[in-house]
Scaffold this motif. Structure first.
Motif, PDB file in Angstrom:
ATOM      1  N   GLU A 117       0.539  -1.150   0.086  1.00 44.85           N
ATOM      2  CA  GLU A 117       0.335   0.181  -0.200  1.00 44.85           C
ATOM      3  C   GLU A 117       0.905   1.143   0.044  1.00 44.85           C
ATOM      4  OE1 GLU A 117      -2.173  -0.253   3.270  1.00 44.85           O
ATOM      5  OE2 GLU A 117      -3.816  -1.674   2.642  1.00 44.85           O
ATOM      6  N   LEU A 118       2.026   1.808   0.958  1.00 48.78           N
ATOM      7  CA  LEU A 118       2.900   2.207   0.378  1.00 48.78           C
ATOM      8  C   LEU A 118       3.640   2.705  -0.346  1.00 48.78           C
ATOM      9  CD1 LEU A 118       3.944   1.992   4.815  1.00 48.78           C
ATOM     10  CD2 LEU A 118       2.485   3.603   3.767  1.00 48.78           C
ATOM     11  N   VAL A 119       4.157   1.490  -1.074  1.00 45.69           N
ATOM     12  CA  VAL A 119       4.327   1.441  -1.987  1.00 45.69           C
ATOM     13  C   VAL A 119       3.750   1.719  -3.845  1.00 45.69           C
ATOM     14  CG1 VAL A 119       6.092   0.112  -4.621  1.00 45.69           C
ATOM     15  CG2 VAL A 119       6.307  -0.670  -1.855  1.00 45.69           C
ATOM     16  N   ALA A 120       2.599   1.673  -3.636  1.00 45.28           N
ATOM     17  CA  ALA A 120       2.014   2.223  -4.010  1.00 45.28           C
ATOM     18  C   ALA A 120       1.493   3.544  -4.330  1.00 45.28           C
ATOM     19  CB  ALA A 120      -0.276   1.583  -4.345  1.00 45.28           C
ATOM     20  N   VAL A 121       1.808   4.123  -2.811  1.00 43.25           N
ATOM     21  CA  VAL A 121       1.146   5.949  -2.819  1.00 43.25           C
ATOM     22  C   VAL A 121       1.711   6.265  -3.311  1.00 43.25           C
ATOM     23  CG1 VAL A 121      -1.004   5.454  -1.688  1.00 43.25           C
ATOM     24  CG2 VAL A 121       0.811   5.642  -0.475  1.00 43.25           C
ATOM     25  N   GLY A 122       3.335   5.539  -3.388  1.00 41.49           N
ATOM     26  CA  GLY A 122       4.601   6.762  -3.824  1.00 41.49           C
ATOM     27  C   GLY A 122       4.891   7.241  -1.752  1.00 41.49           C
ATOM     28  N   TYR A 123       5.259   6.245  -1.271  1.00 35.24           N
ATOM     29  CA  TYR A 123       5.989   6.259   0.400  1.00 35.24           C
ATOM     30  C   TYR A 123       7.171   7.273   0.434  1.00 35.24           C
ATOM     31  CZ  TYR A 123       6.955   5.961   5.031  1.00 35.24           C
ATOM     32  OH  TYR A 123       7.370   6.063   6.111  1.00 35.24           O
ATOM     33  N   LEU A 124       7.470   8.337   0.867  1.00 35.71           N
ATOM     34  CA  LEU A 124       8.786   8.742   0.907  1.00 35.71           C
ATOM     35  C   LEU A 124       8.365   8.892   2.611  1.00 35.71           C
ATOM     36  CD1 LEU A 124       8.191  12.006  -1.234  1.00 35.71           C
ATOM     37  CD2 LEU A 124       9.789   9.744  -1.553  1.00 35.71           C
ATOM     38  N   ASN A 125       8.761   7.888   2.993  1.00 33.83           N
ATOM     39  CA  ASN A 125       9.219   7.954   4.659  1.00 33.83           C
ATOM     40  C   ASN A 125      10.094   8.856   5.267  1.00 33.83           C
ATOM     41  OD1 ASN A 125      12.279   7.665   5.768  1.00 33.83           O
ATOM     42  ND2 ASN A 125      12.005   6.464   3.521  1.00 33.83           N
ATOM     43  N   PRO A 126       9.374   9.475   6.780  1.00 41.12           N
ATOM     44  CA  PRO A 126      10.378  10.838   6.388  1.00 41.12           C
ATOM     45  C   PRO A 126      11.867  11.262   7.495  1.00 41.12           C
ATOM     46  CG  PRO A 126       8.631   9.889   8.706  1.00 41.12           C
ATOM     47  CD  PRO A 126       8.538   8.854   6.858  1.00 41.12           C
ATOM     48  N   ASN A 127      11.944   9.548   7.806  1.00 42.40           N
ATOM     49  CA  ASN A 127      13.286  10.024   8.011  1.00 42.40           C
ATOM     50  C   ASN A 127      14.215   9.028   7.411  1.00 42.40           C
ATOM     51  OD1 ASN A 127      11.626   9.700  11.342  1.00 42.40           O
ATOM     52  ND2 ASN A 127      11.208   8.064  10.380  1.00 42.40           N
ATOM     53  N   GLY A 128      14.372   9.750   6.245  1.00 40.74           N
ATOM     54  CA  GLY A 128      15.950   9.586   5.426  1.00 40.74           C
ATOM     55  C   GLY A 128      16.337   8.488   5.453  1.00 40.74           C
ATOM     56  N   LEU A 129      15.579   7.450   5.007  1.00 43.43           N
ATOM     57  CA  LEU A 129      15.767   5.880   4.905  1.00 43.43           C
ATOM     58  C   LEU A 129      15.631   5.607   3.404  1.00 43.43           C
ATOM     59  CD1 LEU A 129      14.420   3.946   7.904  1.00 43.43           C
ATOM     60  CD2 LEU A 129      16.570   4.965   8.160  1.00 43.43           C
ATOM     61  N   GLN A 130      16.465   4.718   3.215  1.00 46.73           N
ATOM     62  CA  GLN A 130      16.258   4.640   1.742  1.00 46.73           C
ATOM     63  C   GLN A 130      15.302   3.137   1.689  1.00 46.73           C
ATOM     64  OE1 GLN A 130      20.039   3.339  -0.289  1.00 46.73           O
ATOM     65  NE2 GLN A 130      21.636   3.580   1.163  1.00 46.73           N
ATOM     66  N   ALA A 131      14.907   3.162   0.323  1.00 44.94           N
ATOM     67  CA  ALA A 131      13.266   2.194   0.539  1.00 44.94           C
ATOM     68  C   ALA A 131      13.615   0.836   1.194  1.00 44.94           C
ATOM     69  CB  ALA A 131      13.374   2.066  -0.915  1.00 44.94           C
ATOM     70  N   ARG A 132      15.152   0.524   0.987  1.00 40.62           N
ATOM     71  CA  ARG A 132      15.133  -1.427   1.559  1.00 40.62           C
ATOM     72  C   ARG A 132      15.396  -1.163   3.467  1.00 40.62           C
ATOM     73  NH1 ARG A 132      16.049  -6.605  -0.173  1.00 40.62           N
ATOM     74  NH2 ARG A 132      16.640  -5.600  -2.594  1.00 40.62           N
ATOM     75  N   GLN A 133      15.540   0.284   3.929  1.00 40.91           N
ATOM     76  CA  GLN A 133      15.477   0.199   5.319  1.00 40.91           C
ATOM     77  C   GLN A 133      14.042   0.347   5.585  1.00 40.91           C
ATOM     78  OE1 GLN A 133      18.617   3.445   4.318  1.00 40.91           O
ATOM     79  NE2 GLN A 133      20.651   2.072   5.148  1.00 40.91           N
ATOM     80  N   TRP A 134      13.492   1.194   5.171  1.00 39.63           N
ATOM     81  CA  TRP A 134      12.308   1.238   5.866  1.00 39.63           C
ATOM     82  C   TRP A 134      11.428   0.328   6.167  1.00 39.63           C
ATOM     83  CZ3 TRP A 134       7.354   0.965   3.809  1.00 39.63           C
ATOM     84  CH2 TRP A 134       8.038   1.070   1.714  1.00 39.63           C
ATOM     85  N   LYS A 135      11.198  -0.506   4.159  1.00 42.02           N
ATOM     86  CA  LYS A 135      10.671  -1.427   4.559  1.00 42.02           C
ATOM     87  C   LYS A 135      10.968  -2.853   5.598  1.00 42.02           C
ATOM     88  CE  LYS A 135      10.145  -1.314  -1.038  1.00 42.02           C
ATOM     89  NZ  LYS A 135      10.218  -1.619  -2.485  1.00 42.02           N
ATOM     90  N   MET A 136      11.943  -2.699   5.796  1.00 42.82           N
ATOM     91  CA  MET A 136      13.078  -3.684   6.593  1.00 42.82           C
ATOM     92  C   MET A 136      11.892  -2.838   8.256  1.00 42.82           C
ATOM     93  SD  MET A 136      14.000  -6.093   7.265  1.00 42.82           S
ATOM     94  CE  MET A 136      15.152  -6.790   5.402  1.00 42.82           C
ATOM     95  N   ALA A 137      12.471  -2.097   8.500  1.00 42.78           N
ATOM     96  CA  ALA A 137      11.685  -1.295   9.613  1.00 42.78           C
ATOM     97  C   ALA A 137      10.440  -2.080  10.015  1.00 42.78           C
ATOM     98  CB  ALA A 137      11.705   0.284   9.629  1.00 42.78           C
ATOM     99  N   GLU A 138       9.287  -1.800   8.677  1.00 43.38           N
ATOM    100  CA  GLU A 138       8.390  -1.888   8.618  1.00 43.38           C
ATOM    101  C   GLU A 138       7.828  -3.713   8.796  1.00 43.38           C
ATOM    102  OE1 GLU A 138       4.453  -3.021   7.111  1.00 43.38           O
ATOM    103  OE2 GLU A 138       5.879  -3.653   6.081  1.00 43.38           O
ATOM    104  N   LYS A 139       8.444  -4.600   8.183  1.00 35.72           N
ATOM    105  CA  LYS A 139       8.683  -5.739   8.258  1.00 35.72           C
ATOM    106  C   LYS A 139       8.741  -6.664  10.132  1.00 35.72           C
ATOM    107  CE  LYS A 139      10.125 -10.321   7.537  1.00 35.72           C
ATOM    108  NZ  LYS A 139      11.388 -10.528   6.247  1.00 35.72           N
ATOM    109  N   ASP A 140      10.025  -5.579  10.240  1.00 37.82           N
ATOM    110  CA  ASP A 140      10.764  -5.216  11.784  1.00 37.82           C
ATOM    111  C   ASP A 140       9.062  -5.226  13.062  1.00 37.82           C
ATOM    112  OD1 ASP A 140      11.882  -5.924  14.524  1.00 37.82           O
ATOM    113  OD2 ASP A 140      12.787  -4.763  13.497  1.00 37.82           O
ATOM    114  N   ALA A 141       8.070  -3.845  12.146  1.00 43.45           N
ATOM    115  CA  ALA A 141       6.964  -4.182  14.079  1.00 43.45           C
ATOM    116  C   ALA A 141       6.213  -4.870  13.519  1.00 43.45           C
ATOM    117  CB  ALA A 141       6.902  -1.935  12.853  1.00 43.45           C
ATOM    118  N   TYR A 142       6.514  -5.318  12.405  1.00 46.68           N
ATOM    119  CA  TYR A 142       4.972  -6.070  12.050  1.00 46.68           C
ATOM    120  C   TYR A 142       5.463  -7.881  13.096  1.00 46.68           C
ATOM    121  CZ  TYR A 142       1.787  -9.927  10.549  1.00 46.68           C
ATOM    122  OH  TYR A 142       0.441 -10.735  10.201  1.00 46.68           O
ATOM    123  N   GLU A 143       6.829  -7.520  12.825  1.00 49.25           N
ATOM    124  CA  GLU A 143       6.881  -9.205  13.562  1.00 49.25           C
ATOM    125  C   GLU A 143       7.180  -9.020  15.199  1.00 49.25           C
ATOM    126  OE1 GLU A 143      10.281  -9.758  11.682  1.00 49.25           O
ATOM    127  OE2 GLU A 143       9.713 -11.562   9.733  1.00 49.25           O
TER     128      GLU A 143
END
Length: 217
Positions: free
Chosen positions: A55-81
Motif C-alpha cells: 500500500e505504501l509503495v503504491a502511493v509513493g511513500y516517502l518515509n520521514p526519516n531519510g531511510l533508503q527504500a530497503r531500510q524502511w521496508k525492513m523497519a516496517e517488517k520488523d514492526a509487524y513481527e
C-alpha cells in the motif's frame, strides 16, 4: 534456529556516528509502523507485512526519516513481527488456561484453541470483531462465552502496545550487507543512509554470516 552473536572491533568516530544515526532513524521509522499496527490493522493484514508495504509503495511513500527504500521496508517488517510476537506469546500463555476450563464443552475449547492458533484472530477479537470458524460448528452461545472470557483475560494480561524504547538496533536482509575477509580479519559492510555507500565494520572472530542480521549498538 540458534542465534550467532558476533562482536565488532572498536569503530572510529565517523563509523560509530553513522551506525548510531542509522539506528535512531530506523527506530523512529519502526515506531511509526508499530503505531499503525493496532489491533484492527494487524488483524486485516492477511499476507503478513506485505499488505501494508505494498500500500505504501503504491502511493509513493516517502518515509520521514531519510531511510533508503530497503531500510524502511525492513523497519516496517520488523514492526509487524514485533506485534506478532507479542500476540503469539500471549496466545501461548492462554492455552493452559483453556485446558483448565473443565466446565466448557469440547466445542467451546476447540473454538478457543482455534482463536489462539492465529495471532490475527486474537487481534480481530480485541478490535471488536468476532472471528467465526467455517471448518467446524460451535453454538453462538458458546462462542460468546469464549470470546468474553478471552477479552477479559487479554485486557488484564496484555499490557501496553509494543513501542521502541531505545534506538539501539536495526535489521538488515542479505542484500543490505556484504561480508569479506582482509589480512586475516573478517568485515561486514552494511548499507548506510547514503545510496551506494556502506559502513565497513571490523569483526572479532570468523564465522559465516547469512540471512537477516540485526546490528545492536
Amino acid at each position: 534456529m540458534r542465534t550467532i552473536r558476533r562482536v565488532s572491533r572498536p569503530l572510529n568516530q565517523a563509523k560509530w556516528e553513522a551506525v548510531c544515526e542509522l539506528a535512531r532513524r530506523y527506530a523512529n521509522e519502526k515506531q511509526g509502523h508499530l503505531a499503525y499496527f493496532t489491533d484492527r490493522h494487524f488483524a486485516a493484514s492477511p499476507d503478513k507485512e506485505r499488505t501494508r508495504r505494498d500500500e505504501l509503495v503504491a502511493v509513493g511513500y516517502l518515509n520521514p526519516n531519510g531511510l533508503q527504500a530497503r531500510q524502511w521496508k525492513m523497519a516496517e517488517k520488523d514492526a509487524y513481527e514485533t506485534v506478532h510476537k507479542q500476540w503469539a506469546a500471549l496466545a501461548e500463555e492462554l492455552r493452559s488456561r483453556i485446558a483448565a476450563h473443565k466446565d466448557w464443552t469440547e466445542d467451546a475449547r476447540h473454538y478457543a484453541r482455534w482463536l489462539l492458533k492465529d495471532a490475527r484472530r486474537l487481534a480481530a477479537l480485541m478490535s471488536g470483531r468476532a472471528p467465526a470458524p467455517d471448518q467446524f460448528s460451535v453454538s453462538g452461545a458458546e462462542q460468546k462465552t469464549v470470546r468474553n472470557y478471552l477479552r477479559r483475560v487479554i485486557r488484564r494480561r496484555r499490557g501496553t502496545h509494543p513501542t521502541v524504547k531505545i534506538a539501539r538496533s536495526f535489521v538488515l536482509d542479505a542484500n543490505m550487507y556484504t561480508v569479506f575477509e582482509q589480512n586475516g580479519a573478517q568485515y561486514i559492510a552494511v548499507m548506510s543512509l547514503q545510496p551506494r555507500r556502506r559502513v565497513v565494520i571490523p569483526l572479532t572472530g570468523q564465522t559465516p554470516i547469512t540471512g537477516n542480521t540485526r546490528v545492536v549498538l
